[in-house]
Design an enzyme around this catalytic site. Structure first.
Site: not given
Ligand SMILES: O=C(O)/C=C/C(=O)CC(=O)CC(=O)O
Ligand SMILES: [Ca+2]
Ligand SMILES: [Mg+2]
Length: 401
Positions: A117, A119, A124, A133, A190, A192, A222, A226, A229, A233, A242, A246, A333, A347
């Site tokens: 996968d 990014y 996104h 963050r 997600e 995709e 996906d 959250r 994750q 992560y 995740k 899927t 995503t 989001e």
């Protein structure tokens, strides 16, 4: 566009300009490959007198390579055409192998090899960076130099319609920052695209032409927990948040059906290293649609992705890692620049701060048990038509407490 003799098909987005491949069965019969035309599936093994289509997945056919894919598609377009002078004879021969979709079960079309996968959406990656963050730098310094990716879990890739069991895992639920083991409270989607590899490469060989290797495109969800994750992560990336499921569409749209959807990729600054420079336009003008319990919640624009699928493939193989038939890599995503064009609830609701309102008065920050999410997409097809890419849908079931 060539008309077809298949009843009703020309009024659907599954005309001869589309012809996606899938694997189906009728009760008591083995799974086999077919192409979708209108609301029917054409049983390929008896029509083409080729047992490659009777193996229960598309892999053996995909392994034959691009010339075989092109020849098969051209032949099917001719056999299904209403304009050919042999049309009455073709119709008589093929009609016994044309099965209404409501009579069949659709299976995972590909025996998935490795699953990666990426990014690739700037919007996104920027949004997730801000949410995960806060106060930090949203985009890491590498992001504009390479399509960031991770290896996911291929054994839990499931076909559209498969229920998704709410995962549990470690998450931090209390202000003291201590983890508990509990069902996720932030189950997300997600939206995709997935790219399915047909032609393999040998170890030490980087993949050449994208269209020589990639057979087609799926819609992909996906599913993401959250809270799991966000805790797990650092520093190795997504893991149990995740890996539980899927989902992919039952139909694989061949790359050739997307010829009219090709557009130049988005401008890239800085210019990437030579192996990532684009020689051909492989941006794709695909419009996606997400519904939650039947209500539209977002329309993600694939055309706005920063990294294109040929660049993903070049990056995936630049270290000499080999590809196998059935490998699946996803775009990441798909998010546009406003809430109603974003590809995840994380989001859209900004981590739950702005819940989505549903027409029955309910609202959602993340998914609840019983919720159904469906992703669909359309794209320009040959001759000014619009083709559809099937759907990927799943309903949430309660899981381990
Ligand atoms: O830590 C982050 O910035 C976010 C990582 C992901 O959500 C990984 C992922 O699945 C990427 C994507 O779908 O775009
Ligand atoms: Ca993802
Ligand atoms: Mg997943």
């Amino acid at each position: 566009m060539t008309a077809t003799w298949v009843p009703g098909a020309d009024a659907t987005p599954y005309t001869v300009a589309n012809l996606p491949y899938g694997v189906f069965s009728r009760p008591g019969e083995p799974a086999r490959a077919g192409v979708r035309i209108g609301d029917h599936v054409l049983d390929l093994a008896p029509v083409l007198h080729d047992e490659v289509f009777a193996t229960g997945s598309l892999n053996a056919f995909m392994a034959r390579g691009r010339t075989a894919w092109q020849d098969t598609r051209r032949l099917l377009q001719r056999l299904l055409s209403a304009d050919a002078k042999e049309a009455p004879a073709n119709r008589a021969a093929l009609e016994p192998h044309l099965i209404p979709l409501r009579q069949v079960r659709l299976h995972l079309p590909v025996e998935i090899g490795d699953y990666v996968d990426f990014y690739c959406s700037l919007e996104h990656a920027t949004n997730v960076g801000h949410i995960f963050r806060p106060g930090g730098q949203a985009l890491m310094p590498n992001w504009r130099h390479l399509p960031v990716g991770y290896h996911g879990r291929s054994g839990t890739v499931v076909v559209s319609g498969t229920p998704v069991i709410r995962p549990r895992g470690q998450r931090v639920a209390t202000p003291d920052g201590e983890p508990v083991l509990a069902p996720t409270a932030k189950l997300d989607i997600e939206a995709e695209l997935g790219f399915v590899v047909g032609t393999p490469t040998r170890p030490g060989e980087s993949a050449g032409d994208f269209a020589d290797h990639v057979f087609g495109v799926t819609l992909l969800n996906d599913w993401s927990a959250r809270d799991i994750q966000a805790w797990e992560y650092v520093p190795l990336g997504p893991f149990l948040g995740k890996s539980f499921a899927t989902s992919v569409s039952a139909w694989v749209t061949p790359l050739e059906a997307l010829e009219a959807a090709r557009i130049p990729g988005r401008a890239q600054d800085p210019e990437p290293l030579a192996y990532l420079r684009r020689s051909e336009p492989w941006g794709l003008d695909i419009s996606m649609e997400i519904t939650l319990n039947g209500e539209p919640v977002s329309s993600p624009p694939y055309r706005e992705m920063y990294w294109t699928p040929d660049q993903m493939l070049a990056h995936l193989t630049v270290n000499g890692a080999s590809l196998r038939t059935g490998d699946l890599y996803a775009s990441g995503t798909v998010s546009g620049d406003e809430p109603a064009r974003r590809g995840s609830l994380l989001e859209i609701t900004w981590n739950g701060a702005e819940p989505v309102k549903l027409s029955d008065g309910q609202s959602r920050s993340f998914l609840e048990d019983g919720d159904t999410v469906t992703i669909t997409a359309t794209a320009p097809g040959a001759g000014g038509t619009r083709i559809a890419l099937g759907e990927v849908t799943g309903t949430i079931l309660p899981g381990l407490a």
